[in-house]
Design a protein around this motif. Sequence first.
Motif, PDB file in Angstrom:
ATOM      1  N   VAL A  42     -16.607 -31.988 -29.842  1.00  0.00           N
ATOM      2  CA  VAL A  42     -15.494 -31.339 -30.526  1.00  0.00           C
ATOM      3  C   VAL A  42     -14.705 -30.571 -29.469  1.00  0.00           C
ATOM      4  O   VAL A  42     -15.208 -29.617 -28.875  1.00  0.00           O
ATOM      5  CB  VAL A  42     -15.980 -30.376 -31.629  1.00  0.00           C
ATOM      6  CG1 VAL A  42     -14.787 -29.708 -32.302  1.00  0.00           C
ATOM      7  CG2 VAL A  42     -16.847 -31.102 -32.647  1.00  0.00           C
ATOM      8  N   ASN A  43     -13.477 -30.998 -29.194  1.00  0.00           N
ATOM      9  CA  ASN A  43     -12.657 -30.383 -28.148  1.00  0.00           C
ATOM     10  C   ASN A  43     -13.415 -30.309 -26.820  1.00  0.00           C
ATOM     11  O   ASN A  43     -13.386 -29.302 -26.116  1.00  0.00           O
ATOM     12  CB  ASN A  43     -12.191 -28.986 -28.578  1.00  0.00           C
ATOM     13  CG  ASN A  43     -11.291 -29.041 -29.793  1.00  0.00           C
ATOM     14  OD1 ASN A  43     -10.504 -29.962 -29.964  1.00  0.00           O
ATOM     15  ND2 ASN A  43     -11.419 -28.046 -30.669  1.00  0.00           N
ATOM     16  N   GLY A  44     -14.100 -31.416 -26.505  1.00  0.00           N
ATOM     17  CA  GLY A  44     -14.793 -31.501 -25.234  1.00  0.00           C
ATOM     18  C   GLY A  44     -16.120 -30.781 -25.171  1.00  0.00           C
ATOM     19  O   GLY A  44     -16.753 -30.756 -24.114  1.00  0.00           O
ATOM     20  N   ALA A  45     -16.566 -30.218 -26.274  1.00  0.00           N
ATOM     21  CA  ALA A  45     -17.826 -29.471 -26.308  1.00  0.00           C
ATOM     22  C   ALA A  45     -18.772 -30.092 -27.320  1.00  0.00           C
ATOM     23  O   ALA A  45     -18.345 -30.683 -28.320  1.00  0.00           O
ATOM     24  CB  ALA A  45     -17.566 -28.008 -26.650  1.00  0.00           C
ATOM     25  N   VAL A  46     -20.077 -29.949 -27.062  1.00  0.00           N
ATOM     26  CA  VAL A  46     -21.099 -30.436 -27.981  1.00  0.00           C
ATOM     27  C   VAL A  46     -21.683 -29.247 -28.738  1.00  0.00           C
ATOM     28  O   VAL A  46     -22.299 -28.368 -28.123  1.00  0.00           O
ATOM     29  CB  VAL A  46     -22.217 -31.177 -27.231  1.00  0.00           C
ATOM     30  CG1 VAL A  46     -23.337 -31.587 -28.193  1.00  0.00           C
ATOM     31  CG2 VAL A  46     -21.663 -32.402 -26.514  1.00  0.00           C
ATOM     32  N   PRO A  47     -21.477 -29.168 -30.064  1.00  0.00           N
ATOM     33  CA  PRO A  47     -22.137 -28.121 -30.835  1.00  0.00           C
ATOM     34  C   PRO A  47     -23.658 -28.250 -30.736  1.00  0.00           C
ATOM     35  O   PRO A  47     -24.195 -29.372 -30.709  1.00  0.00           O
ATOM     36  CB  PRO A  47     -21.661 -28.380 -32.271  1.00  0.00           C
ATOM     37  CG  PRO A  47     -20.383 -29.148 -32.107  1.00  0.00           C
ATOM     38  CD  PRO A  47     -20.583 -29.995 -30.887  1.00  0.00           C
ATOM     39  N   VAL A  48     -24.358 -27.132 -30.682  1.00  0.00           N
ATOM     40  CA  VAL A  48     -25.813 -27.161 -30.626  1.00  0.00           C
ATOM     41  C   VAL A  48     -26.339 -27.843 -31.880  1.00  0.00           C
ATOM     42  O   VAL A  48     -25.952 -27.474 -32.988  1.00  0.00           O
ATOM     43  CB  VAL A  48     -26.381 -25.736 -30.518  1.00  0.00           C
ATOM     44  CG1 VAL A  48     -27.912 -25.771 -30.509  1.00  0.00           C
ATOM     45  CG2 VAL A  48     -25.864 -25.046 -29.263  1.00  0.00           C
ATOM     46  N   PRO A  49     -27.188 -28.879 -31.738  1.00  0.00           N
ATOM     47  CA  PRO A  49     -27.705 -29.564 -32.927  1.00  0.00           C
ATOM     48  C   PRO A  49     -28.329 -28.583 -33.915  1.00  0.00           C
ATOM     49  O   PRO A  49     -29.008 -27.623 -33.520  1.00  0.00           O
ATOM     50  CB  PRO A  49     -28.741 -30.526 -32.351  1.00  0.00           C
ATOM     51  CG  PRO A  49     -28.262 -30.806 -30.964  1.00  0.00           C
ATOM     52  CD  PRO A  49     -27.659 -29.515 -30.491  1.00  0.00           C
ATOM     53  N   ALA A  50     -28.126 -28.843 -35.189  1.00  0.00           N
ATOM     54  CA  ALA A  50     -28.471 -27.867 -36.221  1.00  0.00           C
ATOM     55  C   ALA A  50     -29.952 -27.835 -36.573  1.00  0.00           C
ATOM     56  O   ALA A  50     -30.467 -26.824 -37.042  1.00  0.00           O
ATOM     57  CB  ALA A  50     -27.661 -28.157 -37.484  1.00  0.00           C
ATOM     58  N   GLY A  51     -30.670 -28.927 -36.362  1.00  0.00           N
ATOM     59  CA  GLY A  51     -32.054 -28.995 -36.807  1.00  0.00           C
ATOM     60  C   GLY A  51     -33.012 -28.243 -35.912  1.00  0.00           C
ATOM     61  O   GLY A  51     -32.649 -27.769 -34.831  1.00  0.00           O
ATOM     62  N   PRO A  52     -34.292 -28.142 -36.319  1.00  0.00           N
ATOM     63  CA  PRO A  52     -35.297 -27.478 -35.484  1.00  0.00           C
ATOM     64  C   PRO A  52     -35.636 -28.319 -34.259  1.00  0.00           C
ATOM     65  O   PRO A  52     -35.402 -29.530 -34.226  1.00  0.00           O
ATOM     66  CB  PRO A  52     -36.499 -27.356 -36.425  1.00  0.00           C
ATOM     67  CG  PRO A  52     -36.332 -28.469 -37.409  1.00  0.00           C
ATOM     68  CD  PRO A  52     -34.851 -28.621 -37.601  1.00  0.00           C
ATOM     69  N   GLY A  53     -36.202 -27.681 -33.239  1.00  0.00           N
ATOM     70  CA  GLY A  53     -36.498 -28.372 -31.992  1.00  0.00           C
ATOM     71  C   GLY A  53     -35.223 -28.789 -31.301  1.00  0.00           C
ATOM     72  O   GLY A  53     -34.232 -28.050 -31.278  1.00  0.00           O
ATOM     73  N   LEU A  54     -35.209 -29.989 -30.736  1.00  0.00           N
ATOM     74  CA  LEU A  54     -33.990 -30.507 -30.119  1.00  0.00           C
ATOM     75  C   LEU A  54     -32.931 -30.850 -31.150  1.00  0.00           C
ATOM     76  O   LEU A  54     -31.745 -30.963 -30.820  1.00  0.00           O
ATOM     77  CB  LEU A  54     -34.309 -31.749 -29.279  1.00  0.00           C
ATOM     78  CG  LEU A  54     -35.112 -31.539 -27.989  1.00  0.00           C
ATOM     79  CD1 LEU A  54     -35.410 -32.888 -27.345  1.00  0.00           C
ATOM     80  CD2 LEU A  54     -34.378 -30.626 -27.006  1.00  0.00           C
ATOM     81  N   GLY A  55     -33.347 -31.092 -32.388  1.00  0.00           N
ATOM     82  CA  GLY A  55     -32.380 -31.406 -33.449  1.00  0.00           C
ATOM     83  C   GLY A  55     -31.955 -32.858 -33.470  1.00  0.00           C
ATOM     84  O   GLY A  55     -30.969 -33.194 -34.127  1.00  0.00           O
TER      85      GLY A  55
END
Length: 418
Positions: A362-375
């Motif tokens: 999103v606009n060149g950035a990766v949002p931190v995955p929402a799930g537990p662990g690596l997601g």
Amino acid sequence: MIIRQIHVTPVAFRDPPLLNAAGVHEPWALRTIVEVVTDEGLTGLGETYGDLGHLGKVRECAQALIGLDVHATNTMYARISAIVGHTVTDLHGLTGAATKEKSIDRVFSPFEVACLDIRGKAAGVPVTDLLGGRIRDAVPYSAYLFYKWAGHPDGEPDRFGAALDESSVVEQAALLINEYGFESIKLKGGVFPPDQEIAAIRALHEAFPETPLRLDPNATWTVETSIRVGQELEGTLQYLEDPTPGISGMAEVAAAVPMPLATNMCVVTHEHLPPAIASRAIGVLLLDHHYWGGLVRSAHVATLCDTFGLALSMHSNSHLGISLAAMTHLAAATPNLTFACDTHTPWQDGQDVVAPGALRFVNGAVPVPAGPGLGVELDRDALAVMNEQYEKCGISARDDTSYMQRFEPTFSARRPRW
């Protein structure tokens, strides 16, 4: 949470003919996927290099970790150290000197990441929380530009097209920015004579005047050439990465050019930090958890860099989504990692072993995955396909130089070259 099984699966995926100081990427990139399974049925994921020598050590070490608790990473490291010994498993030449410590760290890393994935799932929290908590919700990445051929000589042209001059490099940047929204640009140099790469940076600066630019010639220049290029590019580069070999050479350049120098080649293990810091050889360290010993050890290095005023970015090699997730968690939890990270993700062109949906730009950035662990979760059908590709592709170790010499017999990967 006791480790009961570890599955190690080599995979191969299509790679474009990306040019660099060592030669050119072969048609297949290799990776290794690690799955750690506990007695409670939780599974953690890790990803690492796929070269045969490294793969063999990962498989050997996996057997030695059965029966350990996923929290016992110090014992894991000691067992891996005893097995790897003085083996050197990093030979493709674009990530700096191979050392005993670096070889141990790069075997340990995927197991540590997988155990953190399990620990996060067990606690119901993302890996960022195990690293101190996120300080950013999304991690910026840069458009990673390469000089490249239109396609592999034995295959069809790819959708990215050729990039062999300034105008086509600008076109490549526009393509990646339009598709991913990147807000900074890095050009992989060391391919053509320095004046041609200076012209490419100037063309990018003219086309994208507000976008931070970086140039990485992978130590193909002498000290004198590096100083000349750095001075000529004053006002156009955010930083200049690895222009010349070695800490002493970098220190000489750093004292004479107006922009910071960055590295993922002359400082690649802990023993390199004291002389680099003492000589002021670098201003930016490119972290890479794959060879700095995983996420926690990388976080320790980040704290040390902060103490001595070194800024941070993040190095990338050809990788899949497990690595992108791990990189994103680490960067999101590292306060002083303020430069956009490198990533090869666009060059995968949609190929991956993780199920879609958890990772996006999103606009060149990766949002931190929402799930537990690596997601992220494995796409087992994709894993099976890529494993079959590994078995059939005929490549067992990355060798950019030999592949280039098939088409340009006089090519040499010597450094410095100019």
